[in-house]
Scaffold this motif. Sequence first.
Motif, short mmCIF file in Angstrom:
data_model
loop_
_atom_site.label_atom_id
_atom_site.label_comp_id
_atom_site.label_asym_id
_atom_site.label_seq_id
_atom_site.Cartn_x
_atom_site.Cartn_y
_atom_site.Cartn_z
N PRO A 150 0.82 -1.22 0.00
CA PRO A 150 0.00 0.00 0.00
C PRO A 150 0.86 1.27 0.00
CG PRO A 150 -0.73 -1.56 1.68
CD PRO A 150 0.59 -2.04 1.20
N VAL A 151 0.46 2.25 -0.81
CA VAL A 151 1.17 3.54 -0.89
C VAL A 151 0.16 4.65 -1.13
CG1 VAL A 151 3.33 2.55 -1.78
CG2 VAL A 151 1.56 3.33 -3.38
N THR A 152 0.61 5.88 -0.92
CA THR A 152 -0.14 7.06 -1.35
C THR A 152 0.67 7.73 -2.44
OG1 THR A 152 -1.10 7.36 0.85
CG2 THR A 152 -1.16 9.24 -0.65
N ARG A 153 0.10 7.85 -3.64
CA ARG A 153 0.86 8.27 -4.82
C ARG A 153 0.50 9.69 -5.24
NH1 ARG A 153 -0.33 4.22 -7.67
NH2 ARG A 153 1.56 3.14 -6.98
N THR A 154 1.54 10.43 -5.66
CA THR A 154 1.36 11.72 -6.32
C THR A 154 2.00 11.62 -7.70
OG1 THR A 154 1.45 12.93 -4.23
CG2 THR A 154 1.83 14.19 -6.25
N VAL A 155 1.18 11.71 -8.75
CA VAL A 155 1.67 11.58 -10.13
C VAL A 155 2.05 12.97 -10.66
CG1 VAL A 155 1.12 10.87 -12.48
CG2 VAL A 155 0.25 9.55 -10.54
N PHE A 156 3.30 13.10 -11.12
CA PHE A 156 3.76 14.35 -11.72
C PHE A 156 3.45 14.39 -13.21
CE2 PHE A 156 7.18 13.61 -8.39
CZ PHE A 156 6.51 14.33 -7.41
N GLU A 157 3.60 13.24 -13.88
CA GLU A 157 3.43 13.22 -15.33
C GLU A 157 3.29 11.78 -15.80
OE1 GLU A 157 5.56 16.11 -18.38
OE2 GLU A 157 6.86 14.40 -17.96
N SER A 158 2.48 11.56 -16.84
CA SER A 158 2.40 10.26 -17.49
C SER A 158 1.92 10.44 -18.92
CB SER A 158 1.47 9.30 -16.75
OG SER A 158 0.12 9.69 -16.88
N ALA A 159 2.26 9.48 -19.80
CA ALA A 159 1.86 9.57 -21.20
C ALA A 159 1.99 8.18 -21.84
CB ALA A 159 2.74 10.56 -21.96
N ALA A 172 0.95 0.49 -22.26
CA ALA A 172 2.17 0.95 -21.60
C ALA A 172 2.21 2.47 -21.53
CB ALA A 172 3.39 0.44 -22.35
N HIS A 173 2.58 3.00 -20.36
CA HIS A 173 2.71 4.44 -20.14
C HIS A 173 4.08 4.77 -19.53
CE1 HIS A 173 -1.58 4.71 -20.86
NE2 HIS A 173 -1.57 6.01 -20.64
N TYR A 174 4.63 5.90 -19.95
CA TYR A 174 5.74 6.51 -19.21
C TYR A 174 5.13 7.18 -18.00
CZ TYR A 174 7.73 11.06 -17.99
OH TYR A 174 8.14 12.16 -17.30
N ALA A 175 5.80 7.11 -16.83
CA ALA A 175 5.26 7.75 -15.64
C ALA A 175 6.39 8.25 -14.74
CB ALA A 175 4.38 6.78 -14.86
N ALA A 195 -2.34 4.00 -17.18
CA ALA A 195 -2.01 5.32 -16.65
C ALA A 195 -2.11 5.31 -15.13
CB ALA A 195 -2.97 6.36 -17.23
N PRO A 196 -1.06 5.70 -14.42
CA PRO A 196 -1.11 5.71 -12.95
C PRO A 196 -2.00 6.84 -12.45
CG PRO A 196 0.92 6.73 -13.70
CD PRO A 196 0.23 6.20 -14.93
N ALA A 197 -2.60 6.65 -11.28
CA ALA A 197 -3.49 7.66 -10.71
C ALA A 197 -2.97 8.08 -9.34
CB ALA A 197 -4.91 7.10 -10.58
N SER A 198 -3.16 9.35 -9.01
CA SER A 198 -2.79 9.84 -7.69
C SER A 198 -3.79 9.34 -6.66
CB SER A 198 -2.76 11.37 -7.69
OG SER A 198 -1.73 11.87 -8.52
N GLY A 199 -3.32 9.25 -5.41
CA GLY A 199 -4.19 8.79 -4.33
C GLY A 199 -3.68 7.50 -3.72
N ALA A 203 1.79 -0.23 -4.84
CA ALA A 203 3.01 0.03 -5.60
C ALA A 203 2.92 -0.64 -6.96
CB ALA A 203 4.22 -0.48 -4.83
N LEU A 204 3.44 0.02 -8.00
CA LEU A 204 3.33 -0.48 -9.37
C LEU A 204 4.53 -1.35 -9.71
CD1 LEU A 204 2.20 2.88 -11.04
CD2 LEU A 204 0.77 1.00 -10.21
N ASP A 205 4.28 -2.50 -10.34
CA ASP A 205 5.39 -3.41 -10.65
C ASP A 205 6.13 -3.04 -11.92
OD1 ASP A 205 3.73 -4.31 -12.74
OD2 ASP A 205 3.06 -6.07 -11.63
N GLY A 206 5.53 -2.25 -12.81
CA GLY A 206 6.22 -1.81 -14.02
C GLY A 206 6.42 -2.88 -15.07
N ILE A 207 5.64 -3.94 -15.02
CA ILE A 207 5.80 -5.03 -15.99
C ILE A 207 4.91 -4.76 -17.21
CG2 ILE A 207 5.51 -7.50 -16.41
CD1 ILE A 207 5.97 -7.95 -13.42
#
Length: 254
Positions: A150-159, A172-175, A195-199, A203-207
């Motif tokens: 579990p984490v609390t995420r703040t996303v700066f940028e993704s595409a 697949a997204h850059y984040a 696309a990752p979301a804030s909140g 944790a994302l595995d990136g696979i």
Amino acid sequence: MRPAFRAPAITALAAAAALSLAGCGAIVSAAPSTSSPAAAPASASASATASAPASSSPAATATPAASGGGGAGAASPGTTPSSAPAPAELKTYTFPNGHVSFKYPADWKVELFTGGGSPSESATATVTDASGTKQATVYAGKIADGVSHPVTRTVFESAPVPGLAGQPAPAAHYAFYVDRMESNATYRMHLVAGAPASGQGAALDGIIRTAEGVILADVQFIEKPFANDAAAKSWLTGAEGQALKALLLSVTYK
């Protein structure tokens, strides 16, 4: 990437004035230099990183990347450039299987480390900058393991990543984001599935799944690369941040 420091340079300006038979005097002023060393990333927190080596045996071969020209500079965390950095000249690296490729600054280097077996079913391309500092890794193989918590995420940028648009969903997204767990902050820049979301979340595995296996692509940060979120955003606007963002967005599978 390592934190930047500033080295002051002292410039002396001397002026002499004589009135009648009076003596002479000098005025000295100091101006700070804006130079800073290239940033040096190391592995991100293991709990927040998908581990490619878990599915590959120790390195057997190392192959340097081929031709190109040009280069990219480094930006200091916490320093906002006065203008956008000029685009770097790029090379393209293609994995031996011919499926996975990416672009990177021409004065950086790539070494390929392959797993056991013939032919090898897994390989990791390690990208280092002109100073020899590890900046990113790109893994292509059959399997990969991930760790979630579990984490609390703040996303700066993704595409979305154009060169991976044809692969299995989620796309697949850059984040670039920060995960917080209690008082600990983990900054990550990598490829993620969807696309990752804030909140609050996991944790994302990136696979990234492909037609024949998986891809993992991560920027290699030190344990605490930024003093705060503002410093992270400022780093992203600099030459180093933009070069690593472009590398991740250039990953292609065919």
